[in-house]
Design an enzyme around this catalytic site. Structure first.
Site, PDB file in Angstrom:
ATOM      1  N   GLY A  26      17.233  27.152   8.821  1.00 13.29           N
ATOM      2  CA  GLY A  26      17.468  25.753   9.150  1.00 13.29           C
ATOM      3  C   GLY A  26      18.147  24.922   8.085  1.00 13.29           C
ATOM      4  CG  ASN A  28      24.267  24.846   9.057  1.00 11.38           C
ATOM      5  OD1 ASN A  28      25.266  24.206   8.713  1.00 11.38           O
ATOM      6  ND2 ASN A  28      24.169  26.155   8.893  1.00 11.38           N
ATOM      7  CG  LEU A  99      19.758  34.027  15.802  1.00 10.80           C
ATOM      8  CD1 LEU A  99      19.157  35.074  14.890  1.00 10.80           C
ATOM      9  CD2 LEU A  99      21.244  33.813  15.475  1.00 10.80           C
ATOM     10  CG  ASN A 116      27.032  28.393  18.620  1.00 14.25           C
ATOM     11  OD1 ASN A 116      25.969  28.312  17.993  1.00 14.25           O
ATOM     12  ND2 ASN A 116      27.758  29.493  18.617  1.00 14.25           N
ATOM     13  CG  HIS A 118      30.371  32.625  15.431  1.00 14.70           C
ATOM     14  ND1 HIS A 118      29.306  33.372  15.880  1.00 14.70           N
ATOM     15  CD2 HIS A 118      31.236  33.506  14.876  1.00 14.70           C
ATOM     16  CE1 HIS A 118      29.521  34.648  15.620  1.00 14.70           C
ATOM     17  NE2 HIS A 118      30.693  34.755  15.013  1.00 14.70           N
ATOM     18  CB  SER A 150      34.338  29.182  15.209  1.00 20.71           C
ATOM     19  OG  SER A 150      35.263  30.073  14.622  1.00 20.71           O
ATOM     20  CG  ASP A 159      29.845  33.838  19.657  1.00 20.26           C
ATOM     21  OD1 ASP A 159      29.132  32.825  19.515  1.00 20.26           O
ATOM     22  OD2 ASP A 159      29.549  34.942  19.179  1.00 20.26           O
TER      23      ASP A 159
HETATM   24  C1  GAR Z   1      24.605  29.775  10.076  1.00 22.29           C
HETATM   25  O1  GAR Z   1      25.473  30.379   9.160  1.00 22.29           O
HETATM   26  C2  GAR Z   1      25.218  29.793  11.470  1.00 22.29           C
HETATM   27  O2  GAR Z   1      26.602  29.708  11.475  1.00 22.29           O
HETATM   28  C3  GAR Z   1      24.753  31.146  11.965  1.00 22.29           C
HETATM   29  O3  GAR Z   1      23.434  31.273  11.513  1.00 22.29           O
HETATM   30  C4  GAR Z   1      23.329  30.613  10.239  1.00 22.29           C
HETATM   31  C5  GAR Z   1      22.078  29.775  10.241  1.00 22.29           C
HETATM   32  O4  GAR Z   1      21.809  29.307   8.959  1.00 22.29           O
HETATM   33  N1  GAR Z   1      24.856  31.227  13.389  1.00 22.29           N
HETATM   34  C6  GAR Z   1      25.140  32.358  14.031  1.00 22.29           C
HETATM   35  O5  GAR Z   1      25.298  33.412  13.449  1.00 22.29           O
HETATM   36  C7  GAR Z   1      25.235  32.237  15.541  1.00 22.29           C
HETATM   37  N2  GAR Z   1      25.931  33.358  16.098  1.00 22.29           N
HETATM   38  P1  GAR Z   1      20.751  28.151   8.723  1.00 22.29           P
HETATM   39  O6  GAR Z   1      19.502  28.528   9.514  1.00 22.29           O
HETATM   40  O7  GAR Z   1      20.487  28.183   7.269  1.00 22.29           O
HETATM   41  O8  GAR Z   1      21.348  26.873   9.206  1.00 22.29           O
END
Ligand code: GAR
Length: 206
Positions: A26, A28, A99, A116, A118, A150, A159
């Site tokens: 989490g 982001n 996910l 989303n 990616h 992206s 995606d």
């Molecule tokens: C992020 O890098 C995001 O882009 C990726 O998971 C990570 C979550 O990090 N998302 C994917 O891979 C979706 N296909 P976080 O929990 O530290 O924000």
């Protein structure tokens, strides 16, 4: 009390309410919550996770945002999650490291309103199983000279929804999957909250 506050918000300035779905750490989600704290027209109202022990839930709670977990059955076999979003008057959904595939009932409830992120330059390195470190390991193994992020709308296919924004960074020979992940995370922190803001502002719900 809560109803009154929402009615006031609506009357004076229609706050656009965001729900964030996240499965793990989490980082982001924290950036997004902090970015919109005190914002005049956009706020994060709810954080949801498919994992009851995901660190993101505790982080969101500590930042004063209601956070809830749901299980697979609730997500795929009932309308509980959509009901929860609608009861909280959510306008936009943001997937920040979420996910699970988004089911039809959720897509229908928020058409072109689910964003989303990616961690690669789609259409490369997308699709089922491509998430987090799996993506960065695949980028490293492929010998690509660049990767990035992206930000796109979500549709029925993993995606594949309409692209809103991409940003790039170099992959050096000396990079490891971990150092690629760190560069990509920086790009995410810099761009994701602002791109959410731009999208919400240009698609405000009246
Ligand atoms: C992020 O890098 C995001 O882009 C990726 O998971 C990570 C979550 O990090 N998302 C994917 O891979 C979706 N296909 P976080 O929990 O530290 O924000």
């Amino acid at each position: 009390m809560l109803q009154e506050r929402r009615a006031l918000e609506r009357y004076f300035c229609r706050m656009q309410r965001i729900a964030i779905f996240a499965s793990g750490t989490g980082t982001n989600t924290v950036r997004i919550i902090e970015y919109f704290k005190g914002h005049s027209s956009i706020g994060v109202s709810l954080v949801l996770s498919n994992k009851a022990d995901a660190p993101v839930l505790e982080k969101a709670k500590n930042l004063g945002v209601e956070s809830v977990a749901f299980n697979r059955g609730e997500f795929y076999d009932t309308n509980d999650v959509v009901d929860k979003l609608q009861a909280a008057n959510i306008d936009f959904v943001v997937l920040a490291g979420f996910l699970w595939k988004v089911p039809d009932n959720l897509l229908k409830a928020f058409p072109d309103r689910i964003i989303n992120i990616h961690p690669a330059l789609l259409p490369k390195f997308g699709g089922k199983g491509m998430y987090g470190m799996n993506v960065h390991r695949a980028v490293k193994e492929s010998g690509e000279a660049e990767t990035g992020i992206s930000i796109h709308l979500v549709n029925e296919e993993y995606d594949k929804g309409r692209m809103l924004f991409q940003a790039r960074c170099k992959v050096l020979e000396s990079d490891t999957p971990e150092s690629i992940a760190a560069k990509v995370h920086e790009l995410e922190y810099t761009n994701f909250p602002r791109e959410i803001e731009l999208f919400v502002k240009s698609n405000e719900i009246a």
